[in-house]
Design an enzyme around this catalytic site. Sequence first.
Site, short mmCIF file in Angstrom:
data_model
loop_
_atom_site.label_atom_id
_atom_site.label_comp_id
_atom_site.label_asym_id
_atom_site.label_seq_id
_atom_site.Cartn_x
_atom_site.Cartn_y
_atom_site.Cartn_z
N CYS A 1 -113.47 1.55 -55.42
CA CYS A 1 -114.87 1.84 -55.15
C CYS A 1 -114.97 2.18 -53.61
O CYS A 1 -114.00 2.05 -52.79
CB CYS A 1 -115.81 0.80 -55.81
N CYS B 1 -114.13 -0.77 -51.17
CA CYS B 1 -112.69 -0.99 -51.00
C CYS B 1 -112.22 -0.40 -49.56
O CYS B 1 -111.54 -0.65 -48.89
CB CYS B 1 -111.78 -0.38 -52.08
N ASP C 1 -112.81 42.53 -41.70
CA ASP C 1 -112.10 42.99 -40.97
C ASP C 1 -111.06 44.08 -41.51
O ASP C 1 -110.90 43.80 -42.48
CB ASP C 1 -111.33 42.16 -40.22
#
Length: 776
Positions: A72, A75, A482
């Site tokens: 989670c 942590c 380009d």
Amino acid sequence: MTDCTLCGLPTPPSPHTASDVDGQFCCRGCLEVARTVDAPADADAETALETGPDLDAVDGEEGYLDVEGMHCVTCERFLEATVADAPGVRAAEASYVSGMVRVVYDGDRTAPSRVATAATGHGYEASPTGEDADASDQRTVGRLLVGGFFGMMTMVWYLLFLYPVYLGVRPEALLVDLSGSAGGYLLANVWLMATVVLGYTGYPILRGAAVSLRVGHPNMDLLVAVAATTAYCYSTLALLLGHTDVYFDVVVVVVLAVSLGDYYQDRIRRRAAGRLADAARERTDRARRRTPSGTETVPRSAVAGGDELVVREGERVPVDGTVADGTAAVDEALVTGESLPLSKSPGDDVIGGATVTDGGLVVRADPEPTSTADRLVETLWNVQSGSPGAQRLVDRVAAAFVPLVFVLAAGTTAVHLLLGSVPTAALLTGLTVLVVSCPCALGLATPMAVAGGIRDALTAGVVITDSSALETAPEVETVAFDKTGTLTTGSMTVREVVGHEETLALAAAVEQFATHPVAEAVVAAGTLPDESVTDFETYPGRGVEATVGERAVLVGDAALFDERGWSVPEDVAVAYADASADAVPSYVGWDGRVRGAVVVGDDVRGDWEPVVDDLAADRRVVVITGDDRAAARRFETHTGVDEVYAGVPPEAKAAVVDRLSAEGPVAMVGDGSNDAPALAAADLGVAMERGTRLAVDAADVVVTRDSLAPLPAVFATTEGTRRRVRENLGWAFLYNAIALPLAVAGVLNPLVAAVAMATSSLLVVLNSTRPVADDE
């Protein structure tokens, strides 16, 4: 409660502070990062949250740790604080999605292995990336097998003896009288098996709950742990008092459902974020340097520009460089995604992190030694750890969600008691509210979708270098290309040779001493004669001359030959005049007469038309080039190109992009240094991997293959990622909007709630990891 000065999250009741840093912080990690980068106390919390701790601004060596036990976002904060406190560590950043911790440390004081030791504890197992990769799965599977066995035995006793009594079957009708000594023995076994399930299999959940309290950031583990331990303690007390109404089944089902869901989530999560972990493992910290007396092994950080590095079969190239000696097959799938190894010989470029699969090489390090593998790892980390706008909103919602659920559960219990429910029923209803809520689905919605999108993009040959691209790309209305090096290959090749049979060979003999692209193309196409070449002379912008054997050979434009009055055969003159506007024709002559012509040009990419057609289906496509309109005619006449801006000097490309942006978001695709301002000015900059470093640094997305084919994937994966985020958030909010009222009303029980909650999180993870192609 205040907000953290660095990340903007709520601080605990006793915020982390220091005399040398202004502000209040939610954890030790934020405090240390603020101290290191001198974060201002009045920094806007929203900006800080958006950028996150800036490890790139911290000097030191960099390493990555694999951490078992992260499940989670809490942590992350705990580990950041723990690792940042380790001796020699200057900064740390954890990522739940990848299961890794990125560390900047003082190499003279510590090493990744010692940092991993400092990070190990409180239920976490850390190791330098690449070591003990399968240990996490083995330990988790062991916990699940033990829990599954004892949980199954617990439920068997419930099905055979306890549930029948609860449903009205008279105790004496059963094989065991629960009120007697046999019943006491049976219930004692149930208690023992439930204890194993809660204490051993549920240990990661209990650890996660304790960590969440320690960092002041309540999470889903805390909800589940409170529900399971409350049911366990109530049932234990009831058992000691001689009652048979015990709820160890709630403990078993809640713990096993959540643990099994976490296990599958973790496996799927690691698959989604696996490219980051793979790339991190493909880094190498050592190099074998060639010296006059042999070879020596040195830290990669000690490699200087021009050093010759020996790379043997099966080893990884330490840094980017050029092959100085040897021929070998090299696997560059790390960056390019191409599965087939490429043959490398002297003069060829090689990337740091590539694997020599057959043979051996001596690689000359680039002037500023860096590793493509390191840049890829850092890029993936930054994107996966970034916080898009949706995630910042969800972080704030999730921070308030868990405390709200506790208040709701307590209120529900109190209301049911006031309405006449027996204490047991009211308590179970409150526990159901705790269990059924799913903040984890909210927390996973965005990072899991982002990880899945990055994985799909990498598979397609695209590296997303800026997390903002995930939100910007789907909004793009105009794609500007380009021409040179992007729509064309960017390398000159000989298109046509007419006249005398020695035309190309003699032209190559003279041009071998020139340095311009036309000369390189002629030399590459021709076979050099055995005759000596002397008296080389160049006429800048016009041609070159040299003596080949006994002949004075001249190569150049028509004006150069006109000045000398050399005659030109008609067929050669026609070929010269008919050369296309995007080609460079040259006459080749000797002994006072033109003998032939060589036409050199930059070829268009073979896949440009289908790519433009694909993009033009949903967006406007324009071409920007410094060449004249005649040279860009083939693009101007293509049905997928809306407009061509010809004759645009490099410094004006950014101005063209700005003008286009006034009509809607613009993506600029380029490859050269002169494209960098335009790439930076565009809402989305896309650089070709073979382009210059300046162009790549200015881009938000990099195409890692020498092809335009991955371009549509830029928009497909980003659009798919955004769609997944919305789907995940929609599901998470909808689930909680339905499940919580049902739990409050007493319609659900803890067993059903546990399964529903685990399923909700798992659905979010599964949806995030589906390939984008599944939606098409």
